[in-house]
Design a protein around this motif. Sequence first.
Motif, mmCIF file in Angstrom:
data_model
loop_
_atom_site.group_PDB
_atom_site.id
_atom_site.type_symbol
_atom_site.label_atom_id
_atom_site.label_comp_id
_atom_site.label_asym_id
_atom_site.label_seq_id
_atom_site.Cartn_x
_atom_site.Cartn_y
_atom_site.Cartn_z
ATOM 1 N N UNK A 4 -0.880 9.527 20.905
ATOM 2 C CA UNK A 4 0.212 10.655 20.426
ATOM 3 C C UNK A 4 -0.789 11.974 19.506
ATOM 4 N N UNK A 5 -1.519 11.837 19.038
ATOM 5 C CA UNK A 5 -2.472 12.474 18.201
ATOM 6 C C UNK A 5 -2.554 13.463 19.264
ATOM 7 N N UNK A 6 -3.487 12.927 20.215
ATOM 8 C CA UNK A 6 -3.994 14.274 20.939
ATOM 9 C C UNK A 6 -2.595 15.186 22.438
ATOM 10 N N UNK A 7 -1.230 15.085 21.709
ATOM 11 C CA UNK A 7 -0.470 16.038 22.301
ATOM 12 C C UNK A 7 0.420 16.290 21.483
ATOM 13 N N UNK A 8 -0.516 16.244 20.732
ATOM 14 C CA UNK A 8 0.399 17.003 18.532
ATOM 15 C C UNK A 8 -0.290 17.942 19.219
ATOM 16 N N UNK A 9 -1.471 17.813 19.067
ATOM 17 C CA UNK A 9 -2.948 19.009 18.921
ATOM 18 C C UNK A 9 -2.444 19.802 20.267
ATOM 19 N N UNK A 10 -2.256 19.408 21.201
ATOM 20 C CA UNK A 10 -2.160 20.301 22.147
ATOM 21 C C UNK A 10 0.038 20.784 21.892
ATOM 22 N N UNK A 11 0.060 20.323 21.235
ATOM 23 C CA UNK A 11 2.147 20.794 20.693
ATOM 24 C C UNK A 11 1.537 22.390 19.657
ATOM 25 N N UNK A 12 0.303 21.931 18.910
ATOM 26 C CA UNK A 12 0.017 22.130 17.900
ATOM 27 C C UNK A 12 -0.241 24.184 18.828
ATOM 28 N N UNK A 45 12.933 24.680 19.299
ATOM 29 C CA UNK A 45 12.720 23.215 19.737
ATOM 30 C C UNK A 45 13.638 22.340 19.617
ATOM 31 N N UNK A 46 14.844 22.894 19.460
ATOM 32 C CA UNK A 46 15.969 22.175 20.408
ATOM 33 C C UNK A 46 15.794 22.033 22.002
ATOM 34 N N UNK A 47 15.034 23.510 21.823
ATOM 35 C CA UNK A 47 15.185 23.985 24.027
ATOM 36 C C UNK A 47 14.532 23.330 24.494
ATOM 37 N N UNK A 48 12.607 23.281 23.421
ATOM 38 C CA UNK A 48 12.209 22.447 24.433
ATOM 39 C C UNK A 48 12.329 20.831 24.395
ATOM 40 N N UNK A 49 13.358 20.779 23.461
ATOM 41 C CA UNK A 49 13.898 18.827 23.197
ATOM 42 C C UNK A 49 14.374 18.939 24.797
ATOM 43 N N UNK A 50 14.874 19.973 25.464
ATOM 44 C CA UNK A 50 16.157 19.886 26.167
ATOM 45 C C UNK A 50 15.305 19.666 27.525
ATOM 46 N N UNK A 51 14.295 20.318 27.647
ATOM 47 C CA UNK A 51 13.014 20.629 29.102
ATOM 48 C C UNK A 51 12.233 19.738 29.002
ATOM 49 N N UNK A 52 12.167 18.615 27.829
ATOM 50 C CA UNK A 52 11.142 17.956 28.276
ATOM 51 C C UNK A 52 11.989 16.774 28.867
ATOM 52 N N UNK A 53 13.388 16.798 27.983
ATOM 53 C CA UNK A 53 14.501 15.730 28.811
ATOM 54 C C UNK A 53 14.775 16.018 30.316
ATOM 55 N N UNK A 152 4.854 13.703 20.390
ATOM 56 C CA UNK A 152 3.482 14.195 19.988
ATOM 57 C C UNK A 152 3.646 15.427 19.682
ATOM 58 N N UNK A 153 4.132 16.443 20.779
ATOM 59 C CA UNK A 153 4.076 18.140 21.083
ATOM 60 C C UNK A 153 5.000 18.521 20.402
ATOM 61 N N UNK A 154 6.255 17.657 20.397
ATOM 62 C CA UNK A 154 7.460 18.253 19.426
ATOM 63 C C UNK A 154 7.171 18.739 17.717
ATOM 64 N N UNK A 155 6.163 17.461 17.270
ATOM 65 C CA UNK A 155 5.456 17.519 15.912
ATOM 66 C C UNK A 155 4.511 18.276 15.947
ATOM 67 N N UNK A 156 3.386 18.286 16.979
ATOM 68 C CA UNK A 156 2.721 19.751 16.560
ATOM 69 C C UNK A 156 3.287 21.300 16.902
ATOM 70 N N UNK A 157 4.351 21.201 17.207
ATOM 71 C CA UNK A 157 5.153 22.498 17.546
ATOM 72 C C UNK A 157 5.424 23.060 15.477
ATOM 73 N N UNK A 158 5.866 21.353 15.578
ATOM 74 C CA UNK A 158 6.619 20.999 14.121
ATOM 75 C C UNK A 158 6.456 21.701 13.207
ATOM 76 N N UNK A 159 4.574 21.186 13.256
ATOM 77 C CA UNK A 159 3.902 21.338 12.007
ATOM 78 C C UNK A 159 3.511 22.798 11.527
ATOM 79 N N UNK A 160 3.282 23.412 13.329
ATOM 80 C CA UNK A 160 2.660 24.737 12.931
ATOM 81 C C UNK A 160 3.571 25.731 12.455
#
Length: 210
Positions: A4-12, A45-53, A152-160
């Motif tokens: 999770x933390x690895x991909x959180x950093x990736x999202x950031x 992030x809504x579009x990002x979430x839809x793309x992940x789905x 994790x990716x979406x959390x990183x984007x949110x933190x940014x």
Amino acid sequence: MGLFFTYMLAGLAIAMPVGAITIEMTKQGLKNGFIHGWAVGLGGMTIDLLLIAALYLGLASFLAIPYVQIPMWIIGAVFLIFVGYDSIRNADKDITLAGEKPTKSFFASYRNGVLVAISPGNLVFWISVFGAVLSDSYDITQPSTFLMIGTGILTGILLHDIGLLTIVSITRKVMSQTMIKWVSIVAGIILLGFASYFVYEFIDAIKGII
């Protein structure tokens, strides 16, 4: 948890480069405050979430087809032209200084975030760079792994977004209405520049298949 933390950093890292979403977030944050800037980020992030789905459902191969990607360029250009023109035309409107109540609706800022995020750059990035990673991480027996990576990716984007808008909110306190107006105009010009690039890519892609 380490995954999770690895991909959180990736999202950031994904969110760090200055793009159309960052420009629109900064503009709305300066004009209407933290919440409206964040609304733009939530739209993206809504579009990002839809793309992940979509990647989770195996649609990456369909979105990677050139004949599907080509229309994305012109669609993205149209959306960015709309947002960029609106930014310039209404540069001196809907400006609320620190301490004042915003007149623009939360939904209007969210809508702008969605429109800016529906761009070829954003879509192709998710498909080409993270599509393979997310797809490979999917195990039918352990779907929670895929979910953890996407979260994790979406959390990183949110933190940014929160970090950026915190800085914008502090800066906004010392800016005059005229300064914010010119920031809005410059933001609109940059968004129109992105739109011009998309049109160029669309024409270039059309030439490549003729």
